[in-house]
Design a protein around this motif. Structure first.
Motif, PDB file in Angstrom:
ATOM      1  N   CYS A  67       0.843  -1.206   0.000  1.00 23.26           N
ATOM      2  CA  CYS A  67       0.000   0.000   0.000  1.00 23.26           C
ATOM      3  C   CYS A  67       0.874   1.251   0.000  1.00 23.26           C
ATOM      4  O   CYS A  67       0.572   2.219  -0.701  1.00 23.26           O
ATOM      5  N   ARG A  68       1.948   1.223   0.747  1.00 14.38           N
ATOM      6  CA  ARG A  68       2.851   2.381   0.785  1.00 14.38           C
ATOM      7  C   ARG A  68       3.450   2.644  -0.591  1.00 14.38           C
ATOM      8  O   ARG A  68       3.506   3.784  -1.043  1.00 14.38           O
ATOM      9  N   SER A  69       3.870   1.598  -1.258  1.00  9.81           N
ATOM     10  CA  SER A  69       4.431   1.743  -2.598  1.00  9.81           C
ATOM     11  C   SER A  69       3.388   2.343  -3.547  1.00  9.81           C
ATOM     12  O   SER A  69       3.700   3.212  -4.374  1.00  9.81           O
ATOM     13  N   PHE A  70       2.145   1.889  -3.422  1.00  5.78           N
ATOM     14  CA  PHE A  70       1.033   2.403  -4.222  1.00  5.78           C
ATOM     15  C   PHE A  70       0.830   3.898  -3.962  1.00  5.78           C
ATOM     16  O   PHE A  70       0.749   4.698  -4.900  1.00  5.78           O
ATOM     17  N   VAL A  71       0.782   4.292  -2.691  1.00  2.00           N
ATOM     18  CA  VAL A  71       0.570   5.697  -2.348  1.00  2.00           C
ATOM     19  C   VAL A  71       1.740   6.551  -2.836  1.00  2.00           C
ATOM     20  O   VAL A  71       1.544   7.638  -3.387  1.00  2.00           O
TER      21      VAL A  71
END
Length: 189
Positions: free
Chosen positions: A67-71
């Motif tokens: 999710c962090r990579s996505f954000v």
């Protein structure tokens, strides 16, 4: 799941921003999402997607790290158009941050909702509608004429919200997830 893939219908929805956007009363406090909110936004997105159809479809939601990579892709690297900090918000209540919306510009006239997520404990109380209307109002204030988003058709709760907010179907498409990898891959030459 043919050949290990599972398909889900997705819809690309568009809203005419020349139509009025209502204001909603709120028990939550909204503030602009900042670049240093990446970890916070990632946590809310991950929590909001646990056990959902979208999590089964997209590995992006599988772990806080993904999710962090996505954000980071959305906010720092223009992964879905140019990030719009004026239409991206963090919502907080008495217990802290419980919702986020990430927005971008896909063109000079179109604002796009990349992600809207509400933590499970705050779902069902109008926070998603508040985040969406806040982004729509920000798009309008910038002089944009349309807003867009994509949604999994089976995500009925979100789909109904978007329809109530004036979004209409522009394009149907399918998303495919590799849920059961085959024993071996055969690639044609």
């Amino acid at each position: 799941a043919r050949a290990g893939f599972h398909s889900r219908g997705r819809h690309y929805l568009v809203r005419d921003l020349r139509q009025p956007v209502g204001a909603l009363p709120s028990a939550w406090t909204l503030r602009p999402l900042r670049r240093d909110d990446v970890t916070l936004a990632s946590r809310i997105i991950h929590l909001s997607h646990q056990g959902t159809l979208d999590a089964a479809l997209n590995l992006t939601y599988a772990t806080p790290g993904l999710c962090r990579s996505f954000v980071e892709t959305l906010v720092l690297r223009a992964g879905c158009g140019r990030f719009d900090p004026d239409a991206s918000f963090v919502a907080s209540g008495p217990e802290g941050a419980v919702g986020i919306i990430l927005a971008s510009h896909l063109s000079r006239t179109n604002g796009h909702v990349c992600q809207v997520s509400v933590a499970p404990e705050a779902q069902g109380h109008g926070l998603g509608a508040l985040l969406m209307t806040s982004a729509l109002r920000a798009f309008r204030a910038q002089g944009l004429t349309t807003a867009s988003l994509s949604v999994t058709v089976e995500n009925r709760h979100a789909y109904r919200l978007y329809e109530r907010l004036g979004f209409r179907l522009r394009k149907e498409f399918a998303a495919h997830a590799w849920v059961r990898p085959p024993k071996r891959l055969v690639l044609s030459a």
